[in-house]
Design a protein around this motif. Structure first.
Motif, short mmCIF file in Angstrom:
data_model
loop_
_atom_site.label_atom_id
_atom_site.label_comp_id
_atom_site.label_asym_id
_atom_site.label_seq_id
_atom_site.Cartn_x
_atom_site.Cartn_y
_atom_site.Cartn_z
N LEU A 313 0.83 -1.21 0.00
CA LEU A 313 0.00 0.00 0.00
C LEU A 313 0.86 1.25 0.00
CD1 LEU A 313 -2.82 -1.01 2.53
CD2 LEU A 313 -3.12 -0.54 0.10
N ALA A 314 1.94 1.23 0.78
CA ALA A 314 2.86 2.37 0.79
C ALA A 314 3.49 2.56 -0.59
CB ALA A 314 3.94 2.16 1.84
N GLY A 315 3.81 1.45 -1.25
CA GLY A 315 4.36 1.53 -2.60
C GLY A 315 3.39 2.14 -3.58
N ALA A 316 2.10 1.86 -3.41
CA ALA A 316 1.09 2.45 -4.28
C ALA A 316 1.08 3.97 -4.16
CB ALA A 316 -0.29 1.88 -3.93
N GLY A 317 1.13 4.45 -2.93
CA GLY A 317 1.17 5.89 -2.72
C GLY A 317 2.42 6.52 -3.31
N PHE A 318 3.55 5.83 -3.17
CA PHE A 318 4.81 6.36 -3.71
C PHE A 318 4.73 6.50 -5.23
CE2 PHE A 318 9.03 5.58 -5.56
CZ PHE A 318 9.75 6.61 -4.98
N VAL A 319 4.22 5.49 -5.92
CA VAL A 319 4.11 5.55 -7.38
C VAL A 319 3.16 6.67 -7.80
CG1 VAL A 319 3.30 4.30 -9.43
CG2 VAL A 319 4.69 3.12 -7.71
N ALA A 320 2.04 6.81 -7.10
CA ALA A 320 1.06 7.85 -7.45
C ALA A 320 1.66 9.24 -7.33
CB ALA A 320 -0.17 7.72 -6.57
N LEU A 321 2.56 9.41 -6.38
CA LEU A 321 3.16 10.73 -6.16
C LEU A 321 4.22 11.09 -7.20
CD1 LEU A 321 3.49 10.66 -2.26
CD2 LEU A 321 1.95 12.11 -3.60
N GLN A 322 4.59 10.14 -8.05
CA GLN A 322 5.63 10.40 -9.04
C GLN A 322 5.10 11.09 -10.30
OE1 GLN A 322 8.77 9.82 -7.87
NE2 GLN A 322 7.46 9.30 -6.12
N GLY A 323 3.78 11.17 -10.45
CA GLY A 323 3.24 11.85 -11.62
C GLY A 323 1.85 11.38 -11.96
N ALA A 399 -2.58 15.24 -2.76
CA ALA A 399 -3.06 15.35 -1.38
C ALA A 399 -3.70 14.04 -0.92
CB ALA A 399 -4.06 16.50 -1.25
N VAL A 400 -4.46 13.40 -1.82
CA VAL A 400 -5.10 12.13 -1.48
C VAL A 400 -4.06 11.09 -1.09
CG1 VAL A 400 -6.37 10.17 -2.48
CG2 VAL A 400 -7.19 12.49 -2.84
N ASN A 401 -2.99 11.00 -1.85
CA ASN A 401 -1.99 9.96 -1.61
C ASN A 401 -1.10 10.26 -0.42
OD1 ASN A 401 -2.02 7.78 -3.92
ND2 ASN A 401 -2.54 9.73 -4.88
N ILE A 402 -0.83 11.53 -0.16
CA ILE A 402 -0.05 11.89 1.03
C ILE A 402 -0.84 11.55 2.30
CG2 ILE A 402 0.85 13.87 2.34
CD1 ILE A 402 1.60 15.13 -0.37
N ALA A 403 -2.16 11.63 2.22
CA ALA A 403 -3.00 11.34 3.39
C ALA A 403 -2.90 9.89 3.84
CB ALA A 403 -4.46 11.68 3.07
N MET A 404 -2.32 9.00 3.03
CA MET A 404 -2.17 7.60 3.42
C MET A 404 -1.17 7.41 4.55
SD MET A 404 -1.97 5.83 -0.37
CE MET A 404 -1.91 4.16 0.24
N VAL A 405 -0.20 8.30 4.66
CA VAL A 405 0.97 8.08 5.53
C VAL A 405 0.61 7.83 6.99
CG1 VAL A 405 3.12 9.10 6.39
CG2 VAL A 405 2.50 9.33 3.97
#
Length: 429
Positions: A313-323, A399-405
Motif C-alpha cells: 500500500l505504501a508503494g502504491a502511494g509512492f508511485v502515485a506521487l511520481q506523476g 493530497a489524497v496519496n499523502i493522506a495515506m501516511v
C-alpha cells in the motif's frame, strides 16, 4: 490424524464465489461512475464523492443490524435482504438521475450501503462451516470471486452508462438493479445452518469491550480498517483524477489505449472510459491474489501477510506521487489492489480464528462497524482532498496519496506491537 470433511464448506464457497462475481460486479460499477455522477448533480464539486461516501456510511450503519439479523435468521435470509436493498437503492439512484435531484440520488446511495454491508459477510460465511485448516483458503477463494466482478463490473458500467444517452449513468443503475434481482437466487443453494438459540445457561462469550481488549482482535480490526479505508480513499478519487488531469492536458492518451476507446465522443467521455479501465485493473489486482493469499496465510501466518500488504500500500502511494501519466495511475492502482488483498484478507483470517461461535454475531458486527466507520471517514475525506486541495486535479490527487501516511504508520505500529508481545498474552483468552 482425523480427516475433516469439508464437503459442505466447499459447496458454500462455490455459491459465495458466484455471488461475489455476479452481485459483486455492482460495486466496481458504482464506484466507477458514482463520483462522476455526483460531480454532475452536486451543487459544489467538493461534494462529488458524497454518493460513494454515503454507500460506505450506509454499510457502516447497517453492519451491526445485518450481523444480528443473520445471527437470528441465518446467512441466507441476510444475503437475500442485502440483494433486495441493493436493487432498491439502485432504483432510487436511477430515479434521482432521472429527476436530476442530488438529494434523491444520495438517498439511493445510502440504501445501497445495506447491500455492501451484507456482501462484507460473504467472507465470514465462508468460514462458518469450514475446518480450521480450510478456513483461510475458504475466505480467500470467496474473495477471489471478485475477479469476475472486476472484469465485467467497470466495463458493464461504462457501456450501460451510455444506454440512455440523454441521462448519463442512468442505465448503469438500472443494470445494477437487474444484477441484484438475478443474483439473489444463488442464496437458495447456500447450506449454512441457522445458529441455534442459546440455552439460558449456555456460555455467552466475551463482551464487546472484552474482545476489543484482546490484542489479536484489536490489531486485526485496525489492520482491516486501514487496508480498506486507504483503498477506498484512493479508489474513490481515481476516476475524478483520471478525468480531471486528462481534461487539463496533464495526462495524455497512449496510442495502445486509444485503440480501446469508442470512436467519436468527447474528451470527457474518452477519459471516463479510461477511468473504467484503470478501475478494472485495480479490482483485478484486488482479487487475483486471492487464489493464493489463503495458502500464504496458512504457511507464513496472518501477521506476515498483513505486513506485506501494508508495505505494498505504501508503494502504491509512492508511485502515485511520481506523476499523473496513465502508467502511474495503472501501476499505483494495481499495487493498491494487491496491498488491500493481503492486508484485508490477512486481517479477516486473524479475526476469524480469535473468537468462539457464541461471540460471532457481536464480533463480526462490531468489526464491520469499526472498519466501515474508518472507510466512511476516508471516503468523505477523498472528495474534499481531491477537489478542494490546491488549485488543480493534480494537486488534489497528490493530497489524497499523502493522506495515506499516518494511517499506514498506525497499522504498522499496531502490528509490531502485537508481534513483540509474549505469545501467552495475545491468545483469545
Amino acid at each position: 490424524m482425523t480427516q475433516v470433511d469439508d464437503t459442505r464448506a466447499r459447496r458454500n464457497v462455490t455459491v459465495l464465489v458466484l455471488a461475489q462475481a455476479i452481485l459483486g460486479a455492482q460495486m466496481p460499477m458504482i464506484f466507477t461512475v458514482g463520483g462522476l455522477a455526483g460531480l454532475q448533480l452536486a451543487p459544489n464539486p467538493c461534494f462529488a464523492t458524497l454518493p460513494i461516501s454515503l454507500i460506505v456510511l450506509g454499510s457502516m450503519l447497517a453492519a451491526t443490524p445485518v450481523s444480528n439479523f443473520m445471527q437470528s435468521h441465518g446467512r441466507r435470509a441476510g444475503f437475500l435482504l442485502g440483494a433486495f436493498m441493493g436493487a432498491f437503492g439502485a432504483a432510487i439512484s436511477a430515479f434521482g438521475l432521472y429527476q436530476a435531484n442530488f438529494a434523491i440520488f444520495l438517498m439511493g446511495s445510502l440504501v445501497t450501503g445495506v447491500y455492501m454491508s451484507a456482501q462484507g459477510f460473504y467472507r465470514f460465511a465462508a468460514a462458518d462451516t469450514a475446518s480450521d485448516d480450510y478456513r483461510p483458503k475458504a475466505i480467500s477463494y470467496v474473495m477471489a470471486g471478485g475477479l469476475m466482478a472486476a472484469v465485467i463490473g467497470p466495463q458493464l458500467g461504462n457501456f450501460s452508462s451510455l444506454a440512455f444517452g440523454p441521462i448519463p449513468f442512468f442505465g448503469t443503475y438500472l443494470t445494477v438493479a437487474l444484477l441484484n434481482a438475478l443474483g439473489a437466487g444463488l442464496f437458495f443453494f447456500l447450506d449454512i445452518p441457522k445458529p441455534p438459540k442459546p440455552a439460558a445457561d449456555a456460555p455467552q462469550g466475551r463482551t464487546r469491550l472484552e474482545m476489543l481488549r484482546t490484542p489479536r482482535i484489536a490489531v486485526a480490526i485496525i489492520a482491516a480498517m486501514v487496508s480498506y479505508a486507504l483503498m477506498n480513499l484512493v479508489m474513490t478519487s481515481t476516476p475524478l483524477a483520471v478525468v480531471g488531469c486528462g481534461l487539463t492536458g496533464e495526462t495524455e492518451i497512449p496510442g495502445f489505449i486509444s485503440k480501446l476507446l469508442p470512436e467519436g465522443g468527447t474528451l470527457r467521455e474518452k477519459f471516463t472510459f479510461i477511468a473504467g479501465y484503470v478501475v478494472t485493473a485495480h479490482v483485478l489486482a484486488m482479487y487475483v491474489p486471492s487464489f493464493f493469499t489463503g495458502h500464504l496465510i496458512a504457511r507464513f501466518g496472518s501477521e506476515k501477510v498483513i505486513a506485506t500488504g501494508l508495505v505494498i500500500l505504501a508503494g502504491a502511494g509512492f508511485v502515485a506521487l511520481q506523476g499523473v501519466d496513465l502508467e502511474n495511475f495503472f501501476i499505483a492502482l494495481i499495487l493498491l489492489g494487491i496491498g488491500w488483498n493481503f492486508g484485508f484478507i490477512g486481517a479477516t483470517a486473524m479475526l476469524a480464528g480469535a473468537h468462539i461461535t457464541e461471540e460471532r454475531g457481536r464480533l463480526q458486527g462490531m468489526n464491520d462497524l469499526i472498519v466501515f466507520g474508518g472507510v466512511t471517514f476516508a471516503s468523505l475525506s477523498s472528495g474534499g482532498l481531491m477537489n478542494c486541495s490546491g488549485g488543480s486535479a493534480q494537486q488534489g490527487w497528490m493530497a489524497v496519496n499523502i493522506a495515506m501516511v499516518p494511517f499506514l504508520a498506525l497499522a504498522g505500529a499496531a502490528l509490531i506491537w502485537l508481534v513483540l508481545r509474549p505469545k501467552d498474552q495475545i491468545e483469545m483468552t
